[in-house]
Design an enzyme around this catalytic site. Sequence first.
Site, short mmCIF file in Angstrom:
data_model
loop_
_atom_site.label_atom_id
_atom_site.label_comp_id
_atom_site.label_asym_id
_atom_site.label_seq_id
_atom_site.Cartn_x
_atom_site.Cartn_y
_atom_site.Cartn_z
N ASP A 31 -6.22 -0.44 -1.18
CA ASP A 31 -7.02 -1.31 -2.03
C ASP A 31 -8.24 -1.88 -1.33
OD1 ASP A 31 -6.06 -4.67 -1.64
OD2 ASP A 31 -5.37 -3.05 -0.35
N ASP B 279 -3.72 2.79 11.52
CA ASP B 279 -5.04 2.39 11.98
C ASP B 279 -4.95 1.93 13.44
OD1 ASP B 279 -7.55 1.21 12.32
OD2 ASP B 279 -7.58 0.30 10.35
N GLY C 163 0.77 -1.24 0.00
CA GLY C 163 0.00 0.00 0.00
C GLY C 163 0.80 1.29 0.00
N ASP D 110 0.88 3.31 4.52
CA ASP D 110 -0.22 4.07 3.91
C ASP D 110 -1.24 4.54 4.94
OD1 ASP D 110 -1.14 1.48 4.33
OD2 ASP D 110 -1.94 1.21 2.32
#
Length: 176
Positions: free
Chosen positions: A161, A105, A43, A102
Amino acid sequence: MSGDPKIEVLVPEAELMAKIEELADRLAPKLAGDWTIVSILIGATPFTTDLMKALARRGVHPMLDVIWLESYRDARESSGRVAVRADLSRPVKDRGVLLLDDVFDTGRTLEFAKHHLIAKGAREVITCALTQKPWAPRGDNGVDFCAFDAPGRYLVGYGMDDAGKYRGLPYIGALD
């Protein structure tokens, strides 16, 4: 193509590139000496490429390596476990490492990678993510640098993605 989901554009391409330039301005002074950028595959690839070009425009030329970590597979939620699919190709012993991802989280992937790099002898690891979710850890457990605060939605585009699709979009979008 019919059947594709509706993708809402959250960060258009021009805004994305401007934020990466701002990030390069903040990072460049910190990257003097022996540094390696370690990009977390897959990513962070577009982010890494554009950030490296922005750093080069500022006269900063770190080495580049990648590590392929996996915690999502093709699901939309992390499995909670991080696995190394492919490790570094060059030593990082006694080098500074700028670790790129990327999406920040839960923090598990970056924490795992940071400890992995320190165990390989990196003198320092600075973490950097393109985006961070609202619930992502902050403070000492947070990411050191981030270009965007992302909404709590499923992001696609610019390397991110949905089961392998939409990585090539030139913007950051959201699927619902």
